[in-house]
Scaffold this active site. Structure first.
Site, short mmCIF file in Angstrom:
data_model
loop_
_atom_site.label_atom_id
_atom_site.label_comp_id
_atom_site.label_asym_id
_atom_site.label_seq_id
_atom_site.Cartn_x
_atom_site.Cartn_y
_atom_site.Cartn_z
N ARG A 1 -1.28 10.07 1.81
CA ARG A 1 -1.38 8.65 1.43
C ARG A 1 -0.72 7.77 2.46
NH1 ARG A 1 3.18 7.63 0.98
NH2 ARG A 1 2.50 5.48 1.01
N CYS B 1 6.80 -0.40 -1.23
CA CYS B 1 5.96 0.79 -1.09
C CYS B 1 6.49 1.70 0.01
CB CYS B 1 4.51 0.41 -0.85
SG CYS B 1 3.35 1.79 -1.08
N ASP C 1 -2.95 -2.17 4.23
CA ASP C 1 -4.08 -1.23 4.11
C ASP C 1 -5.30 -1.79 4.79
OD1 ASP C 1 -2.28 -0.41 1.70
OD2 ASP C 1 -3.68 1.23 2.08
N ASN D 1 -2.40 -5.02 0.59
CA ASN D 1 -1.37 -3.96 0.62
C ASN D 1 -1.03 -3.60 -0.82
OD1 ASN D 1 0.51 -2.27 2.15
ND2 ASN D 1 2.14 -3.58 1.39
N LYS D 2 -0.11 -2.68 -0.99
CA LYS D 2 0.27 -2.18 -2.32
C LYS D 2 0.47 -3.29 -3.34
CE LYS D 2 0.46 1.22 -3.31
NZ LYS D 2 -0.76 1.82 -3.93
N LYS E 1 -6.35 -1.49 11.13
CA LYS E 1 -6.25 -1.94 9.72
C LYS E 1 -7.05 -3.23 9.52
CE LYS E 1 -2.78 1.11 8.87
NZ LYS E 1 -1.36 0.83 8.94
C1 RUB Z 1 0.29 2.69 0.64
C2 RUB Z 1 0.52 1.27 1.06
C3 RUB Z 1 1.14 1.07 2.43
C4 RUB Z 1 0.01 0.88 3.45
C5 RUB Z 1 0.52 0.89 4.88
O1 RUB Z 1 -0.50 2.77 -0.54
O2 RUB Z 1 0.15 0.32 0.40
O3 RUB Z 1 1.94 -0.07 2.43
O4 RUB Z 1 -0.95 1.91 3.31
O5 RUB Z 1 1.07 2.14 5.17
P1 RUB Z 1 -0.86 4.24 -1.14
P2 RUB Z 1 1.14 2.70 6.67
O6 RUB Z 1 0.42 4.95 -1.35
O7 RUB Z 1 -1.59 3.93 -2.43
O8 RUB Z 1 -1.76 4.91 -0.13
O9 RUB Z 1 1.93 1.70 7.45
O10 RUB Z 1 1.83 4.03 6.53
O11 RUB Z 1 -0.26 2.85 7.17
#
Ligand code: RUB
Length: 309
Positions: free
Chosen positions: A18, A125, A194, A204-205, A230
């Site tokens: 994730r 998150c 995301d 994002n979360k 992203k």
């Molecule tokens: C994870 C989430 C993170 C982003 C960015 O959601 O919202 O803030 O994905 O993460 P989930 P990164 O746990 O539902 O996947 O910077 O690691 O890409």
């Protein structure tokens, strides 16, 4: 379907893998395994890789990093013979993973510059990109303190808190609803993303947008750390980002609440006016430059929906 592809895809679905960056790298890895293990004709290879593409993309709907990784690998396939096709997929996948890891390093460096010495940071998150900035600031010798939300309902904040504590960073975990209570102690909010839409909105979360509102009210800078993959090309052609709604049983057992409905959206959108900067591997930008990033970096031909990243 290739065993390793299924293992990775199911891992993304059930959230063993994730976080938007990790999902993207895992999808590239899955395509590499498909190519490594494939035996058959060239036509069959191209036919099956399409199935793998659809399968991987279907695993989680919100993080565009997943689609962008898959398209990065597939749109760059070159060659005629099976050997050439396989090698091309392997090379593209390795290339995506390498670029993605290098991007994180750069984001850490640029983002750390935005964190003042003595700062109290709030994060939400578990974002590798946000953590990279925070950890880099600490490694540069800045005296920092972090508040992190536990992040209901999946508690990704637990991973964040443990990671920061392991780095020797002063970290305090709070419940999500305590964010505004503590905002007066916060100097800067640092989160990940995301998906970033062409209008600069950051998905994002769930809960990120509430944090942005509270930060805005308290005049606390709010920065987003995100690799350029992203950014979502399809938002340029009017597509809306699909917000994933997961099983309500992640919140509570509905049988214990007769007559009660539950909803469990797991992402939300923060409008650009609440975002001070987006830290990418090509620099720190205003969210209003999102379209430029999509156009220039991702080489978008708006004519073709397929022409992503
Ligand atoms: C994870 C989430 C993170 C982003 C960015 O959601 O919202 O803030 O994905 O993460 P989930 P990164 O746990 O539902 O996947 O910077 O690691 O890409």
């Amino acid at each position: 379907m290739n065993e390793k592809v299924v293992e990775i895809a199911e891992g993304i679905k059930n959230m063993r893998i994730r976080g938007a960056g990790k999902i993207a790298r895992a999808a590239a890895e899955a395509l590499k395994h498909f190519a490594l293990d494939f035996s058959g004709t060239e036509d069959k290879f191209l036919e099956e890789i399409e199935e793998v593409k659809e399968y991987l993309i279907s695993t989680r709907p919100t993080a565009v990093s997943l689609k962008n990784a898959v398209y990065f690998v597939i749109n760059r396939i070159k060659g005629e013979s099976l050997e050439e096709l396989r090698e091309s997929v392997i090379k593209n996948a390795d290339n995506f993973i390498k670029r993605s890891e290098e991007a994180l390093e750069l984001i850490g460096k640029y983002g750390a510059g935005r964190i003042p010495d003595g700062a109290t940071i709030l994060t939400h998150c578990n974002s590798s990109a946000a953590l990279q900035c925070i950890i880099q600031a600490h490694r540069e010798g800045k005296e920092i303190r972090v508040f992190n939300t536990e992040t209901r309902p999946w508690f990704q904040g637990h991973i964040t808190a443990r990671t920061l504590a392991k780095e020797g960073i002063d970290v305090t975990m709070i419940v999500d609803s305590a964010v505004r209570y503590f905002m007066r102690e916060i100097d800067i909010v640092v989160v990940g993303a995301d998906t970033i839409a062409s209008n600069g909105a950051v998905i994002n979360k769930i809960g990120t947008s509430q944090i942005a509102l509270a930060a805005n009210e308290a005049r606390v800078p709010f920065i987003v750390c995100a690799e350029t993959y992203k950014f979502s090309p399809e938002t340029v052609i009017g597509k809306l980002v699909k917000i994933e709604e997961r099983d309500p049983r992640e919140i509570a057992n509905p049988e214990d609440f007769p007559g009660v409905k539950f909803r469990n959206p797991v992402f939300d959108a923060t409008p650009p006016e609440y975002i001070d900067a987006i830290v990418t591997e090509i620099g720190v930008i205003s969210p209003y430059l999102a379209y430029e990033i999509i156009r220039e970096v991702m080489n978008l031909g708006v004519k073709s929906e397929e022409n992503r990243y």
